[in-house]
Design a protein around this motif. Structure first.
Motif, PDB file in Angstrom:
ATOM      1  N   MET A   1      -3.110   1.667  -6.607  1.00  0.00           N
ATOM      2  CA  MET A   1      -2.926   0.282  -6.225  1.00  0.00           C
ATOM      3  C   MET A   1      -2.810  -0.537  -7.497  1.00  0.00           C
ATOM      4  O   MET A   1      -3.549  -0.331  -8.446  1.00  0.00           O
ATOM      5  N   THR A   2      -1.894  -1.480  -7.527  1.00  0.00           N
ATOM      6  CA  THR A   2      -1.723  -2.330  -8.697  1.00  0.00           C
ATOM      7  C   THR A   2      -2.137  -3.747  -8.332  1.00  0.00           C
ATOM      8  O   THR A   2      -1.389  -4.474  -7.709  1.00  0.00           O
ATOM      9  N   THR A   3      -3.341  -4.101  -8.695  1.00  0.00           N
ATOM     10  CA  THR A   3      -3.833  -5.448  -8.440  1.00  0.00           C
ATOM     11  C   THR A   3      -4.382  -5.984  -9.750  1.00  0.00           C
ATOM     12  O   THR A   3      -5.211  -5.347 -10.374  1.00  0.00           O
ATOM     13  N   ASP A  18       0.274  -0.996  -2.833  1.00  0.00           N
ATOM     14  CA  ASP A  18      -0.418   0.267  -2.633  1.00  0.00           C
ATOM     15  C   ASP A  18       0.483   1.205  -1.839  1.00  0.00           C
ATOM     16  O   ASP A  18       1.323   0.748  -1.048  1.00  0.00           O
ATOM     17  N   VAL A  20      -0.013   4.972   0.269  1.00  0.00           N
ATOM     18  CA  VAL A  20      -0.897   6.049   0.706  1.00  0.00           C
ATOM     19  C   VAL A  20      -0.079   6.996   1.570  1.00  0.00           C
ATOM     20  O   VAL A  20       0.609   6.564   2.496  1.00  0.00           O
ATOM     21  N   SER A  41       6.409  -3.232  -9.060  1.00  0.00           N
ATOM     22  CA  SER A  41       5.792  -2.123  -8.323  1.00  0.00           C
ATOM     23  C   SER A  41       6.781  -1.034  -7.912  1.00  0.00           C
ATOM     24  O   SER A  41       6.379  -0.021  -7.350  1.00  0.00           O
TER      25      SER A  41
END
Length: 127
Positions: A1-3, A18, A20, A41
């Motif tokens: 996840m890129t936060t 994200d 999954v 992203s």
């Protein structure tokens, strides 16, 4: 996840994203994408998609119901998924296509190039 936290002056804006992947049954994978699919992203999305759209998978469902924004880079990820699936003789479908993904698919004319279902169960039953 890129936060990441809010950007400071001169910093690049980063997005929340994200991916999954879950095996629903042998040979059937669900890739659940969430957040914003944009230039920041797209590499993460591509990595998740490439890992799923490969043998021994026979059916890959890309769930975009939690996607809040889809740029042209995101559309590129979906087109790449479609092309990979074709090369590997894997059935591919999109699931949960809401306005953030439907709008760019419609505007570009790409919507007709994908099998689209409301839920993963509907897709599995039809395919």
């Amino acid at each position: 996840m890129t936060t990441q936290p809010e950007p400071r002056d001169g910093e690049m804006i980063r997005t929340a994203f994200d991916a999954v992947t879950k095996e629903l049954e042998p040979g059937v994978l669900l890739v659940r994408l969430s957040g914003e699919i944009d230039i920041a992203s797209t590499d993460f999305a591509a990595e998740a998609i490439r890992a799923a759209v490969a043998p021994p998978a026979r059916l890959v469902l890309i769930d975009v119901s939690a996607v809040t924004f889809c740029s042209s880079a995101g559309l590129g990820n979906l087109v790449e998924a479609r092309n990979l699936a074709g090369r590997h003789n894997i059935t591919l479908a999109l699931v949960g296509v809401g306005r953030p993904v439907d709008r760019p698919l419609s505007v570009t004319g790409l919507g007709g190039q994908f099998r689209i279902f409301g839920t993963a169960d509907e897709a599995i039953a039809s395919l």
